[in-house]
Design an enzyme around this catalytic site. Structure first.
Site, PDB file in Angstrom:
ATOM      1  N   ARG A 162       2.442   9.891 -40.570  1.00 49.61           N
ATOM      2  CA  ARG A 162       3.033   9.868 -41.920  1.00 49.61           C
ATOM      3  C   ARG A 162       3.856  11.134 -42.146  1.00 49.61           C
ATOM      4  O   ARG A 162       4.890  11.108 -42.803  1.00 49.61           O
ATOM      5  CB  ARG A 162       1.930   9.800 -42.976  1.00 49.61           C
ATOM      6  CG  ARG A 162       1.147   8.498 -42.967  1.00 49.61           C
ATOM      7  CD  ARG A 162       0.029   8.535 -43.991  1.00 49.61           C
ATOM      8  NE  ARG A 162      -0.746   7.302 -44.015  1.00 49.61           N
ATOM      9  CZ  ARG A 162      -1.849   7.098 -43.309  1.00 49.61           C
ATOM     10  NH1 ARG A 162      -2.322   8.038 -42.511  1.00 49.61           N
ATOM     11  NH2 ARG A 162      -2.500   5.948 -43.388  1.00 49.61           N
ATOM     12  N   ARG A 186       6.464   4.222 -41.732  1.00 50.58           N
ATOM     13  CA  ARG A 186       6.271   4.622 -40.334  1.00 50.58           C
ATOM     14  C   ARG A 186       6.551   3.483 -39.359  1.00 50.58           C
ATOM     15  O   ARG A 186       6.441   2.320 -39.706  1.00 50.58           O
ATOM     16  CB  ARG A 186       4.801   4.971 -40.076  1.00 50.58           C
ATOM     17  CG  ARG A 186       4.180   5.890 -40.967  1.00 50.58           C
ATOM     18  CD  ARG A 186       2.897   6.351 -40.331  1.00 50.58           C
ATOM     19  NE  ARG A 186       1.737   5.666 -40.884  1.00 50.58           N
ATOM     20  CZ  ARG A 186       0.515   5.821 -40.416  1.00 50.58           C
ATOM     21  NH1 ARG A 186       0.305   6.596 -39.376  1.00 50.58           N
ATOM     22  NH2 ARG A 186      -0.498   5.208 -40.980  1.00 50.58           N
ATOM     23  N   GLY A 213       7.579  -2.866 -52.700  1.00 50.87           N
ATOM     24  CA  GLY A 213       8.252  -3.113 -53.985  1.00 50.87           C
ATOM     25  C   GLY A 213       8.288  -4.601 -54.324  1.00 50.87           C
ATOM     26  O   GLY A 213       7.962  -5.011 -55.448  1.00 50.87           O
ATOM     27  N   THR A 234       5.162   6.614 -51.786  1.00 47.62           N
ATOM     28  CA  THR A 234       5.931   7.072 -50.620  1.00 47.62           C
ATOM     29  C   THR A 234       5.151   8.142 -49.832  1.00 47.62           C
ATOM     30  O   THR A 234       4.558   9.055 -50.412  1.00 47.62           O
ATOM     31  CB  THR A 234       7.289   7.640 -51.101  1.00 47.62           C
ATOM     32  OG1 THR A 234       7.985   6.610 -51.803  1.00 47.62           O
ATOM     33  CG2 THR A 234       8.142   8.114 -49.938  1.00 47.62           C
ATOM     34  N   ASN A 235       5.196   8.013 -48.516  1.00 40.95           N
ATOM     35  CA  ASN A 235       4.506   8.954 -47.622  1.00 40.95           C
ATOM     36  C   ASN A 235       5.405  10.095 -47.167  1.00 40.95           C
ATOM     37  O   ASN A 235       6.628   9.936 -47.172  1.00 40.95           O
ATOM     38  CB  ASN A 235       4.032   8.186 -46.366  1.00 40.95           C
ATOM     39  CG  ASN A 235       2.648   7.598 -46.557  1.00 40.95           C
ATOM     40  OD1 ASN A 235       1.774   8.226 -47.148  1.00 40.95           O
ATOM     41  ND2 ASN A 235       2.460   6.391 -46.038  1.00 40.95           N
ATOM     42  N   SER A 243      12.632  -1.375 -53.381  1.00 38.65           N
ATOM     43  CA  SER A 243      12.372  -2.830 -53.455  1.00 38.65           C
ATOM     44  C   SER A 243      12.167  -3.402 -52.067  1.00 38.65           C
ATOM     45  O   SER A 243      12.615  -4.504 -51.758  1.00 38.65           O
ATOM     46  CB  SER A 243      13.558  -3.530 -54.133  1.00 38.65           C
ATOM     47  OG  SER A 243      13.788  -2.969 -55.393  1.00 38.65           O
ATOM     48  N   HIS A 265      -4.253  11.785 -47.988  1.00 40.65           N
ATOM     49  CA  HIS A 265      -4.070  10.472 -47.379  1.00 40.65           C
ATOM     50  C   HIS A 265      -3.541  10.713 -45.971  1.00 40.65           C
ATOM     51  O   HIS A 265      -2.375  10.943 -45.765  1.00 40.65           O
ATOM     52  CB  HIS A 265      -3.056   9.671 -48.199  1.00 40.65           C
ATOM     53  CG  HIS A 265      -2.789   8.312 -47.649  1.00 40.65           C
ATOM     54  ND1 HIS A 265      -3.768   7.373 -47.479  1.00 40.65           N
ATOM     55  CD2 HIS A 265      -1.645   7.714 -47.234  1.00 40.65           C
ATOM     56  CE1 HIS A 265      -3.235   6.258 -46.999  1.00 40.65           C
ATOM     57  NE2 HIS A 265      -1.941   6.448 -46.833  1.00 40.65           N
ATOM     58  N   ASP A 318      16.875  -0.330 -56.073  1.00 39.32           N
ATOM     59  CA  ASP A 318      16.971   0.074 -54.662  1.00 39.32           C
ATOM     60  C   ASP A 318      18.401   0.552 -54.414  1.00 39.32           C
ATOM     61  O   ASP A 318      19.323   0.187 -55.162  1.00 39.32           O
ATOM     62  CB  ASP A 318      16.662  -1.107 -53.732  1.00 39.32           C
ATOM     63  CG  ASP A 318      16.152  -0.658 -52.368  1.00 39.32           C
ATOM     64  OD1 ASP A 318      14.930  -0.770 -52.115  1.00 39.32           O
ATOM     65  OD2 ASP A 318      16.964  -0.168 -51.546  1.00 39.32           O
TER      66      ASP A 318
HETATM   67  P1  A3D Z   1      10.347  -0.490 -46.975  1.00 47.84           P
HETATM   68  O1  A3D Z   1      10.078  -1.952 -46.885  1.00 47.84           O
HETATM   69  O2  A3D Z   1      11.212   0.133 -45.945  1.00 47.84           O
HETATM   70  O3  A3D Z   1      10.949  -0.197 -48.435  1.00 47.84           O
HETATM   71  C1  A3D Z   1      11.470   1.033 -48.796  1.00 47.84           C
HETATM   72  C2  A3D Z   1      12.693   0.771 -49.655  1.00 47.84           C
HETATM   73  O4  A3D Z   1      13.167   2.026 -50.125  1.00 47.84           O
HETATM   74  C3  A3D Z   1      13.841   0.084 -48.904  1.00 47.84           C
HETATM   75  O5  A3D Z   1      14.195  -1.119 -49.564  1.00 47.84           O
HETATM   76  C4  A3D Z   1      14.971   1.113 -48.956  1.00 47.84           C
HETATM   77  O6  A3D Z   1      16.268   0.531 -49.112  1.00 47.84           O
HETATM   78  C5  A3D Z   1      14.576   1.899 -50.191  1.00 47.84           C
HETATM   79  N1  A3D Z   1      15.190   3.243 -50.236  1.00 47.84           N
HETATM   80  C6  A3D Z   1      15.467   4.079 -49.223  1.00 47.84           C
HETATM   81  N2  A3D Z   1      16.056   5.193 -49.686  1.00 47.84           N
HETATM   82  C7  A3D Z   1      16.130   5.059 -51.024  1.00 47.84           C
HETATM   83  C8  A3D Z   1      16.646   5.869 -52.064  1.00 47.84           C
HETATM   84  N3  A3D Z   1      17.183   7.059 -51.799  1.00 47.84           N
HETATM   85  N4  A3D Z   1      16.556   5.415 -53.331  1.00 47.84           N
HETATM   86  C9  A3D Z   1      16.008   4.212 -53.617  1.00 47.84           C
HETATM   87  N5  A3D Z   1      15.526   3.384 -52.655  1.00 47.84           N
HETATM   88  C10 A3D Z   1      15.590   3.812 -51.390  1.00 47.84           C
HETATM   89  O7  A3D Z   1       8.958   0.331 -46.987  1.00 47.84           O
HETATM   90  P2  A3D Z   1       7.556  -0.102 -47.648  1.00 47.84           P
HETATM   91  O8  A3D Z   1       7.791  -0.731 -48.956  1.00 47.84           O
HETATM   92  O9  A3D Z   1       6.745  -0.811 -46.619  1.00 47.84           O
HETATM   93  O10 A3D Z   1       6.883   1.351 -47.821  1.00 47.84           O
HETATM   94  C11 A3D Z   1       7.418   2.266 -48.760  1.00 47.84           C
HETATM   95  C12 A3D Z   1       6.762   3.636 -48.621  1.00 47.84           C
HETATM   96  O11 A3D Z   1       5.366   3.532 -48.908  1.00 47.84           O
HETATM   97  C13 A3D Z   1       6.858   4.280 -47.241  1.00 47.84           C
HETATM   98  O12 A3D Z   1       7.139   5.666 -47.361  1.00 47.84           O
HETATM   99  C14 A3D Z   1       5.458   4.075 -46.662  1.00 47.84           C
HETATM  100  O13 A3D Z   1       5.125   5.042 -45.685  1.00 47.84           O
HETATM  101  C15 A3D Z   1       4.629   4.228 -47.910  1.00 47.84           C
HETATM  102  N6  A3D Z   1       3.271   3.683 -47.845  1.00 47.84           N
HETATM  103  C16 A3D Z   1       2.284   4.416 -48.425  1.00 47.84           C
HETATM  104  C17 A3D Z   1       0.983   3.949 -48.424  1.00 47.84           C
HETATM  105  C18 A3D Z   1      -0.094   4.765 -49.070  1.00 47.84           C
HETATM  106  O14 A3D Z   1      -1.235   4.368 -49.063  1.00 47.84           O
HETATM  107  C19 A3D Z   1       0.228   6.017 -49.701  1.00 47.84           C
HETATM  108  C20 A3D Z   1       0.686   2.714 -47.829  1.00 47.84           C
HETATM  109  C21 A3D Z   1       1.711   1.991 -47.257  1.00 47.84           C
HETATM  110  C22 A3D Z   1       3.017   2.484 -47.264  1.00 47.84           C
END
Ligand code: A3D
Length: 320
Positions: A89, A83, A15, A120-121, A11, A176, A34
């Site tokens: 990544r 990242r 999220g 997730t990356n 979240s 990706h 989360d």
């Molecule tokens: P962020 O805002 O940090 O959110 C990630 C959430 O995951 C945080 O709220 C954490 O508390 C939670 N979390 C951590 N560990 C756990 C766990 N074990 N169980 C449940 N929740 C947990 O990150 P974001 O939302 O900006 O990005 C999330 C992911 O997407 C990252 O790995 C990025 O690298 C990836 N991402 C991928 C793309 C693609 O195009 C594939 C694009 C942008 C980001």
């Protein structure tokens, strides 16, 4: 008919954006999950309080227990870490693989019938591991990357041609990451392929090469600007398009990280290819014709992805 239940595993920035978009698009009820206590509850309540203003009836709840996702129709996974500037990544692999193990167990127990979209990356390796950890059907576990990478390519092309983004179609294949393969021959402005637009003087090969490179670096450009995390609006919008294709049985043709079992000569690997998404999940993998240069780029992208999945197996031998 019961409303769809959409579970968001993670979240954080993506999220929260997903939850808001699901409300605005009236796609169903949302459960935000989360490990951080308060975050999913707080975001759920905040968005729910916008519903009277925007006029949607989605129920939004936040949970810290996987039991809350029980019976979800769609799960979108963003749990893990994003990242920071200067990071690749792939550097996230060790941490996020452990997260995928927990998420996989939660999905297996509480949402085995869901259509799962992983964000997730490093994406292609994480979706591969998530499918193995969860044991869900390969048709129902898919990775979001191609829709985003193609959207970035389309946006840059529309800017270059000074035409509507709606009239630009584009395909990006492969993993990706820096090895992704933007497909110039299959990208068009209202059906006119990019090579023809070069002949018509709309752009030059050099300019297109720059746009291809900017597309490859699209994620890093945003990480560099934000400094505290990675992109989230466009990634969320891209995953919503995939979820909507499934929930509404739209049979959309979208580039996604899908499990290949021999298509394109590749086995036991998730990598970006065009697929049909409908009520059956990934209903079809489309094998397009690649010329020599494209095949070479695709092969090297697949090799990079396979290197990452091998790294996953070293850390978690049960994935072999
Ligand atoms: P962020 O805002 O940090 O959110 C990630 C959430 O995951 C945080 O709220 C954490 O508390 C939670 N979390 C951590 N560990 C756990 C766990 N074990 N169980 C449940 N929740 C947990 O990150 P974001 O939302 O900006 O990005 C999330 C992911 O997407 C990252 O790995 C990025 O690298 C990836 N991402 C991928 C793309 C693609 O195009 C594939 C694009 C942008 C980001």
């Amino acid at each position: 008919m019961a409303r769809n239940k959409i579970a968001l595993i993670g979240s954080g920035m993506i999220g929260g954006t997903l939850a808001h978009m699901i409300g605005l698009k009236d796609l169903g009820d949302v459960v935000l999950f989360d490990i951080a206590e308060g975050t999913p509850q707080g975001k759920g309540l905040d968005i729910a309080q916008s519903s009277p203003v925007d006029g949607f009836d989605s129920r939004l709840t936040g949970v810290n227990d996987y039991a809350g996702i029980e019976g979800a129709d769609v799960c979108i996974v963003t749990a893990g870490v994003p990242r920071k500037p200067g990071m690749s990544r792939d550097a996230l692999l060790g941490i996020n693989l452990k997260v995928m193990e927990q998420v996989g167990a939660g999905l297996k127990k509480y949402a085995p019938k869901a259509f799962v979209i992983c964000i997730t990356n490093p994406l292609d390796a994480m979706v591969w591991a998530l499918q193995k950890f969860s044991g869900l059907p390969k048709s129902h576990v898919v990775g979001m990357a191609g829709v985003l990478d193609s959207a970035r390519f389309r946006y840059f092309l529309a800017e270059e041609f000074k035409v509507s983004v709606e009239d630009v179609t584009a395909f990006v294949l492969g993993g990706h990451g820096d090895s992704m393969v933007p497909m110039i021959r299959y990208s068009t402005v209202s059906g006119i392929p990019l090579p023809d637009l070069i002949k018509m003087g709309w752009t030059s090969k050099e300019k297109l090469d720059q746009i291809v490179q900017r597309t490859r670096d699209g994620g890093a450009e945003i990480v560099g600007l934000l400094k505290t995390g990675s992109a989230y609006y466009a990634p969320a919008a891209s995953a919503i398009q995939m979820a909507e294709a499934y929930l509404k049985d739209k049979k959309r043709v979208l580039p996604c990280a899908a499990y290949l079992s021999g298509q394109y000569g590749v086995k036991n690997t998730y990598v970006g290819v065009p697929v049909v998404i409908g009520a059956g999940g990934v209903e079809r993998i489309i094998e397009i014709d690649l010329n020599k240069a494209e095949q070479k780029m695709f092969d090297s992208s697949v090799a990079t992805v396979q290197g990452l999945t091998e790294a996953c197996v070293k850390i978690a031998p049960q994935l072999a």
